[in-house]
Write a protein that holds these residues in place. Structure first.
Motif, mmCIF file in Angstrom:
data_model
loop_
_atom_site.group_PDB
_atom_site.id
_atom_site.type_symbol
_atom_site.label_atom_id
_atom_site.label_comp_id
_atom_site.label_asym_id
_atom_site.label_seq_id
_atom_site.Cartn_x
_atom_site.Cartn_y
_atom_site.Cartn_z
ATOM 1 N N GLY A 399 0.809 -1.214 0.000
ATOM 2 C CA GLY A 399 0.000 0.000 0.000
ATOM 3 C C GLY A 399 0.836 1.254 0.000
ATOM 4 O O GLY A 399 2.028 1.241 -0.343
ATOM 5 N N GLY A 400 0.220 2.346 0.419
ATOM 6 C CA GLY A 400 0.918 3.613 0.502
ATOM 7 C C GLY A 400 2.002 3.570 1.568
ATOM 8 O O GLY A 400 1.988 2.723 2.475
ATOM 9 N N ILE A 401 2.937 4.517 1.471
ATOM 10 C CA ILE A 401 4.086 4.509 2.380
ATOM 11 C C ILE A 401 3.657 4.622 3.841
ATOM 12 O O ILE A 401 4.154 3.888 4.709
ATOM 13 N N GLY A 421 3.434 13.554 -10.131
ATOM 14 C CA GLY A 421 2.533 12.607 -10.765
ATOM 15 C C GLY A 421 2.888 11.153 -10.538
ATOM 16 O O GLY A 421 2.257 10.266 -11.099
ATOM 17 N N VAL A 422 3.894 10.894 -9.728
ATOM 18 C CA VAL A 422 4.349 9.530 -9.474
ATOM 19 C C VAL A 422 3.745 9.032 -8.157
ATOM 20 O O VAL A 422 3.630 9.778 -7.184
ATOM 21 N N VAL A 423 3.342 7.764 -8.148
ATOM 22 C CA VAL A 423 2.810 7.122 -6.935
ATOM 23 C C VAL A 423 3.738 5.993 -6.552
ATOM 24 O O VAL A 423 4.188 5.217 -7.405
ATOM 25 N N VAL A 424 4.056 5.888 -5.254
ATOM 26 C CA VAL A 424 4.932 4.833 -4.759
ATOM 27 C C VAL A 424 4.100 3.835 -3.954
ATOM 28 O O VAL A 424 3.379 4.207 -3.032
ATOM 29 N N VAL A 425 4.224 2.563 -4.309
ATOM 30 C CA VAL A 425 3.574 1.481 -3.575
ATOM 31 C C VAL A 425 4.667 0.736 -2.808
ATOM 32 O O VAL A 425 5.602 0.194 -3.409
ATOM 33 N N ALA A 426 4.575 0.733 -1.491
ATOM 34 C CA ALA A 426 5.561 0.042 -0.654
ATOM 35 C C ALA A 426 5.123 -1.402 -0.432
ATOM 36 O O ALA A 426 3.924 -1.705 -0.369
ATOM 37 N N VAL A 427 6.108 -2.304 -0.309
ATOM 38 C CA VAL A 427 5.832 -3.727 -0.099
ATOM 39 C C VAL A 427 6.659 -4.199 1.103
ATOM 40 O O VAL A 427 7.888 -3.982 1.141
ATOM 41 N N ALA A 428 5.999 -4.818 2.057
ATOM 42 C CA ALA A 428 6.681 -5.359 3.235
ATOM 43 C C ALA A 428 6.411 -6.853 3.340
ATOM 44 O O ALA A 428 5.286 -7.306 3.072
ATOM 45 N N ILE A 429 7.454 -7.618 3.704
ATOM 46 C CA ILE A 429 7.318 -9.063 3.895
ATOM 47 C C ILE A 429 7.858 -9.415 5.278
ATOM 48 O O ILE A 429 8.998 -9.045 5.627
ATOM 49 N N GLU A 430 7.035 -10.097 6.044
ATOM 50 C CA GLU A 430 7.416 -10.507 7.397
ATOM 51 C C GLU A 430 7.892 -9.328 8.240
ATOM 52 O O GLU A 430 8.900 -9.389 8.937
ATOM 53 N N ARG A 432 9.229 -6.487 7.457
ATOM 54 C CA ARG A 432 10.361 -5.682 6.992
ATOM 55 C C ARG A 432 10.090 -5.191 5.576
ATOM 56 O O ARG A 432 9.470 -5.888 4.767
ATOM 57 N N ILE A 433 10.600 -3.981 5.298
ATOM 58 C CA ILE A 433 10.410 -3.426 3.970
ATOM 59 C C ILE A 433 11.122 -4.317 2.934
ATOM 60 O O ILE A 433 12.304 -4.648 3.085
ATOM 61 N N ALA A 434 10.385 -4.726 1.916
ATOM 62 C CA ALA A 434 10.948 -5.604 0.878
ATOM 63 C C ALA A 434 11.310 -4.837 -0.379
ATOM 64 O O ALA A 434 12.193 -5.230 -1.141
ATOM 65 N N GLY A 435 10.616 -3.732 -0.618
ATOM 66 C CA GLY A 435 10.905 -2.955 -1.816
ATOM 67 C C GLY A 435 9.789 -1.969 -2.106
ATOM 68 O O GLY A 435 8.829 -1.835 -1.334
ATOM 69 N N GLN A 436 9.940 -1.269 -3.200
ATOM 70 C CA GLN A 436 8.949 -0.264 -3.605
ATOM 71 C C GLN A 436 8.660 -0.404 -5.100
ATOM 72 O O GLN A 436 9.558 -0.716 -5.897
ATOM 73 N N ILE A 437 7.423 -0.157 -5.453
ATOM 74 C CA ILE A 437 6.997 -0.161 -6.857
ATOM 75 C C ILE A 437 6.591 1.260 -7.214
ATOM 76 O O ILE A 437 5.670 1.815 -6.601
ATOM 77 N N VAL A 438 7.310 1.860 -8.153
ATOM 78 C CA VAL A 438 7.024 3.242 -8.571
ATOM 79 C C VAL A 438 6.095 3.195 -9.779
ATOM 80 O O VAL A 438 6.392 2.523 -10.776
ATOM 81 N N MET A 439 4.976 3.910 -9.669
ATOM 82 C CA MET A 439 3.966 3.890 -10.724
ATOM 83 C C MET A 439 3.660 5.309 -11.179
ATOM 84 O O MET A 439 3.746 6.272 -10.413
ATOM 85 N N ALA A 440 3.298 5.423 -12.451
ATOM 86 C CA ALA A 440 2.953 6.733 -13.020
ATOM 87 C C ALA A 440 2.060 6.515 -14.235
ATOM 88 O O ALA A 440 1.815 5.378 -14.657
ATOM 89 N N ASP A 441 1.578 7.619 -14.767
ATOM 90 C CA ASP A 441 0.787 7.589 -16.003
ATOM 91 C C ASP A 441 1.676 8.146 -17.113
ATOM 92 O O ASP A 441 1.648 9.346 -17.401
#
Length: 620
Positions: A399-401, A421-430, A432-441
């Motif tokens: 989800g969001g940061i 105009g960029v949206v960042v989707v954060a990903v956490a596993i167990e 801990r932060i696992a990474g980020q997905i940067v999205m845009a149009d």
């Protein structure tokens, strides 16, 4: 009632033209049969019977045109039919009537086909709403909604009226109204604009304005005002009409004056009937319309096709037009030993349970990479913020940061330096932060090549007009070489921009949102993205791209230019031959019937030339 009267009037006019063509054809064929049966007097009556209805309709059209200050080719056709009837040359009059009715039918046929193909595009306009009544839900017409009514907005529905959110939160896609590609999360009592699409779970909406006074209705009224003030499109044929009318009348009068024989004047008028204009122009343009439709470009009639060939300024909307209008993955960052695919798989697997547009975009990207997504478990979604659950036995949060930050150990890296105009989707596993997905149009692929191609077709100015924020607009269009970027525009400001740019020549506006509809209506040529665009923009536009590819503009414009060039060639050749025939008739070498036959030969020649528009093969 206003919405239905116009289509009914148009339908009546179309049927009337078909009826007049049938009357003219039956009168001519029946009269010829009677002549072959040696019944000339009866044949004359039948010829006249076929001419009179066409002439009556023509006179009515002439009166209407003159009341608007327009002088068209119809006057020449009416003079030739009237003179032929007065002096007993009924066969010649019947031939002219058939030719005129045929040309009118061809133009209405092209416009009618375009209207029929539009019906599917307009099916998305909301007509009813789901209102809470007596402890239950009832489907009611929009006009029955009143302020303070409570209605339910289902997932994927368009808000039919303005109101306030009455649920804890609502996720809305307002791109059709504001140009902002990313959905927005509105909390309880926040205002909702009609025309917004529910991109999340169903929510309750308290009506604050009736349908007639809501944002969507206001834009519709703005469209109507823009259409009323729109510069009229002059038919190609009418641009030649006044000069040809003067030459014809002068030559016919001179033939009668110097010889004393009124039949010579009739012969001149019959030969002068501007069939190359009446027939060749609509044939070439109808052929161009058919050819353009083959390439996914629906042009609503011959007059828009003519203007499309002369465009000098192009104004582009951003979201859904210059850009795809849907969030896409720009980059993925992974922590530790994880790979990009590991981060994407975890996020996409969990997002399978969400209907959020960003979640769906992540799932689509994972499937496009060939990743096999396991079924998530124990999913808990916080609308508009993120989702938590289990994937392959591991706890995952997406989800969001701010949302993910509350579920992990340590701080998530700062993203203030990211582009607008960029949206960042954060990903956490167990935990801990696992990474980020940067999205845009992002821009559509091939946009630079498209703009270069448009300039080669004579478009001197290309501008961006968007309701989006200036930082986003400038970021997206950097390096495109646009002549100007106009951001944070309201629908009426877009209309003003179109009107201002008219000083540089005919203006084309391209858009897909409800907020673009007034500008599309005001432009000399409005182009709508019909595949996923708003119904209001498709209805207001003169041209609809039936496939979701902006590059369809290039073959559309090339076909329009080619069809107009072929029409002009037919006109020049046909009018040149007609003038030669008029001179021959004035000198007594042609009778009215011979003149009508000669004109038919000229007609066949110019029509065959006009049909070359069916074989236009765009090079782009």
């Amino acid at each position: 009632m206003a919405e239905t009267s116009a289509p009914l009037g148009t339908l009546f006019a179309d049927r009337l033209k078909v009826g007049l063509l049938a009357v003219a054809l039956v009168g001519l064929v029946t009269g010829l049969c009677l002549l072959l049966a040696s019944l000339p007097d009866l044949a004359k009556l039948v010829f006249a019977a076929g001419v009179v209805p066409v002439l009556a309709g023509l006179v009515i059209d002439i009166i209407r045109s003159l009341s608007r200050g327009e002088v068209g080719l119809d006057i020449v056709a009416a003079l030739s039919m009237s003179a032929a009837l007065v002096f007993g040359e009924t066969l010649a009059a019947a031939v002219v009537a058939l030719m005129y009715a045929g040309g009118a039918f061809l133009e209405s046929f092209a416009e009618g086909r375009a209207r029929r193909e539009m019906s599917d595009l307009l099916s998305r306009v909301p007509r009813t709403a789901t209102r809470y009544e007596n402890g239950g839900l009832a489907e009611v017409p929009l006009d029955d909604l009143a302020p303070d009514d409570l209605i339910l907005i289902h997932q994927g529905d368009v808000a039919p009226v303005d109101g306030k959110v009455q649920s804890d939160a609502a996720m809305l896609d307002q791109s059709a109204l504001t140009g902002e590609a990313m959905p927005v999360r509105l909390l309880r009592d926040h205002d909702v604009l009609s025309g917004s699409t529910n991109a999340g779970d169903a929510f309750d909406l308290r009506v604050t304005r009736t349908a007639a006074n809501s944002t969507y209705a206001g834009i519709v009224r703005l469209v109507e005002a823009a259409q009323a003030s729109k510069a009229p499109m002059a038919r190609l044929a009418d641009q030649w009409s006044l000069l040809f009318l003067v030459v014809t009348v002068c030559l016919a009068f001179a033939a009668w004056w110097f010889t004393g024989d009124p039949i010579r004047a009739v012969a001149v008028l019959v030969v002068a009937t501007p069939c190359p204009l009446i027939l060749a122009v609509p044939v070439a343009l109808v052929a161009g319309l058919s050819r353009a439709a083959h390439f996914g470009v629906l042009i609503k009639g011959a007059k828009p096709l003519e203007v499309l060939a002369r465009i000098r300024t192009l104004i582009l909307d951003k979201t859904g037009t210059l850009t795809d209008g849907r969030p896409q993955i720009v980059s993925i960052s992974a922590k530790g030993d994880l790979t990009e695919d590991d981060v994407l798989l975890a996020a996409a697997a969990l997002d399978q349970a969400s209907k959020h547009p960003i979640a769906q975009a992540i799932v689509a990207a994972a499937l496009a990479r060939g990743l096999v997504l396991p079924a998530p478990e124990n999913m808990v979604e916080t609308a508009g913020e993120g989702m938590a659950g289990t994937v392959n036995g591991r706890a995952v949060v997406v989800g969001g940061i701010a949302f993910v930050d509350a579920h992990v150990e340590g701080a998530i890296p700062d993203t203030d330096a990211l582009a607008a105009g960029v949206v960042v989707v954060a990903v956490a596993i167990e935990g801990r932060i696992a990474g980020q997905i940067v999205m845009a149009d992002p821009l559509r692929e091939g946009t630079e090549a498209l703009l270069g191609g448009l300039r080669r077709f004579g478009i001197d100015r290309i501008l961006l007009a968007t309701g989006d924020r200036r930082a986003v607009a400038e970021e997206v269009t950097a390096g495109l070489g646009l002549d100007a970027v106009r951001s944070e525009l309201t629908p009426d400001q877009k209309v003003l921009l179109v009107l201002t740019e008219r000083k540089n020549g005919p203006v084309m506006m391209v858009g897909d949102g409800v907020n673009d509809a007034p500008a599309l209506a005001a432009a000399d040529i409005g182009v709508a993205m019909g595949a996923r665009g708003a119904a209001a923009s498709a209805e207001a536009a003169d041209v609809v791209l039936l496939v979701d590819h902006l590059d369809r503009l290039l073959p559309g414009i090339e076909i329009a230019i080619g069809a107009r060039r072929i029409a002009l060639e037919s006109v020049v050749a046909g009018i040149g031959l007609s003038i030669m025939g008029m001179i021959a008739a004035a000198l007594g070498y042609l009778t009215p019937v011979q003149g009508a036959v000669l004109q038919e030969v000229i007609d066949v020649a110019v029509i065959l030339n006009a049909l070359r528009a069916l074989r236009i093969n765009p090079k782009v």
